[in-house]
Scaffold this active site. Structure first.
Site, short mmCIF file in Angstrom:
data_model
loop_
_atom_site.label_atom_id
_atom_site.label_comp_id
_atom_site.label_asym_id
_atom_site.label_seq_id
_atom_site.Cartn_x
_atom_site.Cartn_y
_atom_site.Cartn_z
N HIS A 64 0.82 -1.21 0.00
CA HIS A 64 0.00 0.00 0.00
C HIS A 64 0.86 1.26 0.00
CE1 HIS A 64 -3.72 -1.99 0.17
NE2 HIS A 64 -4.00 -1.93 1.46
N TYR A 90 -6.89 2.90 11.36
CA TYR A 90 -7.15 2.00 10.22
C TYR A 90 -6.52 2.60 8.96
CZ TYR A 90 -10.56 -0.75 12.90
OH TYR A 90 -11.16 -1.57 13.82
N GLU A 91 -6.00 1.72 8.11
CA GLU A 91 -5.25 2.22 6.96
C GLU A 91 -6.13 2.97 5.96
OE1 GLU A 91 -3.48 -1.34 5.53
OE2 GLU A 91 -5.26 -2.01 4.47
N SER A 92 -7.42 2.84 6.08
CA SER A 92 -8.31 3.62 5.22
C SER A 92 -8.26 5.10 5.55
CB SER A 92 -9.75 3.10 5.34
OG SER A 92 -10.13 3.03 6.71
N GLY A 93 -7.57 5.47 6.62
CA GLY A 93 -7.35 6.89 6.89
C GLY A 93 -7.94 7.39 8.20
#
Lengths: 276, 260
Positions: free
Chosen positions: A104, B56-59
């Site tokens: 990512h 969370y890596e979604s931001g």
């Protein structure tokens, strides 16, 4: 200034056979309707770029639109494998699928370099990983100031980027909010840009906390497609259809079941709203 | 109540989830993978660490979901967060910037040095590689967080003698490898499974059995491990889940988007 166009016409004019196409959306605002229009128009040989190819890419790959996938995580989030993706990679059905695979952090920085019009970006990444051995878009550079060895990732500049947003105004200025992902970078890295939106507002866009606003002059076409992210969602307009993602596992597991789904839900669906 | 009684009241997965949550006691913040790590981190906020900041890596930074999210993109993660940032910002400023205490990962294959494969599996000479989802955020999470926790089910298929592919480095080939690669954090400090807890030997960095869940035997753990699993001299038994832990876990799952 972006033109307000029908989805059909925008896809016809902006997406061509063999293009590198980024359909982005980090688990939110995923441009499903635009992907279905790409399938309907029979576009082929695409290199698809997406950090998190999920159900929409399973559909594009299973429908035969893709030649190559540039990505960092491919799965049905919280559910399991992408069966059409796996069938293409493992068995070459309906076509072999070439992979350019990253982490990512690497993919995000490839878009950052693309938006910055730099040839590459640097990060502390991929250390000890086997990934660089499978791609020619990761290399090592030495920091000229400290001597530290860093990963370099090649810029990713899609021919076309397609995203879904909550709002546009009549001038084609676009605003989206909630989880905004990597869409700003993917848009600014691209040669051509198509944005589908939930709503076209009269007058000026009302600023939202944490929103990304893209001026119309970096966008080629805006298409009004309410619900165009379903089964993904648009914060403030819809909620994620988690049941669909769970049902997709059974639909996609079998080639014939998938093809029937594609017939009923993509091929045989005309873009009623636009009358095309 | 004895430990065995506690174990009898709950399943092996619950033993894994409760102990994974306990491993987050004292952490300021945690970079959370979806699935088992997310279950553990959300349980920790309801038990051992109410102030734990979930990233969370979604931001999303500081999410307080009321139910288990099905994906890292569920709207509630953003709606309840202290801050929502873009994905490049998350990976560059927050993760690479060294601001995260604990990274919590799952794994498809894990080796004795806590290296992870989530890319491809070898299915034999006459068959194509089996495809897994890929790296996601894991290589840089494992490199840049202060410490790494890993949670996975304890089977020979998961805990393997040699990875088919190295996606993410834990301790490489042994002590000193992380430093040689320029990786800043301590790396994996615990692997929590449904049978017990493995920790790296301080001298060799090899994962050894350091605790068993109540009712599990050393032989069961060794049998379910693809390498010759060594046992720590001070092997312990994990405390049986408390009523409060079990009821919090079950309430979380009953309200959640996930079946497991």
């Amino acid at each position: 200034m972006a033109d307000i166009r029908s989805l059909h016409d925008a896809v016809r004019d902006l997406v061509h056979d063999g293009d590198t196409v980024a359909l982005e959306g980090f688990t939110h605002l995923i441009p499903f309707a635009a992907a279905h229009e790409i399938i309907r128009q029979g576009v082929t040989g695409l290199t698809l770029a997406r950090m998190t190819p999920d159900v929409v890419h399973d559909q594009l790959i299973g429908a035969g639109a893709a030649r190559k996938l540039v990505f960092s995580w491919g799965g049905n989030p919280g559910v399991g494998s992408l069966h059409r993706f796996r069938d293409a990679v493992e068995n070459g059905w309906p076509h072999p699928l070439e992979l350019d695979e990253h982490s990512h952090a690497g993919m995000a920085n490839r878009y950052v370099a693309g938006a910055s019009k730099l040839p590459f970006a640097v990060l502390r990444g991929y250390r000890g990983s086997g990934i660089p051995g499978r791609t020619d878009t990761v290399a090592t550079v030495t920091c000229p100031f400290t001597g530290e060895q860093l990963a370099a990732v090649a810029a990713l500049n899609p021919d076309v980027t397609v995203v879904h947003a909550q709002q546009a105004d009549r001038h084609g200025n676009v605003q989206f909010w909630g989880l905004t992902g990597v869409q700003k970078e993917a848009v600014l890295a691209a040669g051509r840009v198509l944005v589908t939106v939930e709503e076209i507002v009269e007058g000026a866009l009302e600023p939202r906390p944490g929103s990304v606003v893209l001026p119309g002059w970096v966008i080629d076409a805006v298409a009004l497609v309410p619900g165009g992210a379903h089964p993904s969602y648009a914060a403030g307009y819809s909620v994620r259809d988690n049941d669909f993602y769970q049902r997709w596992d059974a639909v996609s597991r079998d080639r014939d079941t998938f093809l029937r789904w594609l017939d009923e839900n993509v091929w045989n669906v005309r873009n009623v709203r636009e009358g095309s | 109540m004895s430990g065995t009684d506690g174990a009898a009241r709950c399943g092996r997965d619950e033993l894994m989830e409760v102990n994974a949550a306990r491993a987050l006691a004292g952490a300021r913040n945690c970079f959370v993978g979806i699935g088992l790590p997310s279950t553990a981190a959300n349980l920790a906020r309801r038990t051992v660490n109410p102030d734990l900041v979930l990233v969370y890596e979604s931001g999303t930074i500081g999410s307080r979901p009321t139910r288990l999210p099905l994906s890292i993109g569920d709207g509630e993660l953003a709606d309840t967060a202290d801050a929502v940032v873009s994905v490049p910002e998350m990976f560059n400023y927050w993760l690479q910037g060294g601001r995260i205490d604990v990274g919590f990962l799952g794994a498809a294959q894990l080796d004795r040095f806590a290296n992870i494969n989530t890319t491809v599996v070898d299915r034999g000479p006459d068959r194509p590689e089996g495809r897994l989802p890929g790296a996601g955020g894991a290589p840089e999470i494992a490199a840049n967080c202060g410490a790494v926790l890993i949670v996975l089910r304890h089977t020979r298929r998961n805990l393997v003698p040699a990875l088919d592919f190295v996606t993410t480095v834990g301790h490489g080939a042994g002590p000193g490898d992380r430093a040689a690669l320029g990786m800043r954090g301590a790396g994996p400090t615990a692997v929590i499974t449904d049978l017990g807890v493995l920790r790296p030997d301080p001298d060799t960095a090899e994962l050894v059995l350091s605790a068993l869940h109540p009712g599990v035997t050393t032989e069961q753990a060794r049998e379910a491990t693809g390498w010759d699993l060594r046992v720590a001299p001070d092997l312990t038994v994990t405390q049986a889940p408390t009523d409060a832990e079990l009821s919090a876990l079950r309430a979380l799952k009953a309200a959640g988007g996930r079946a497991s």
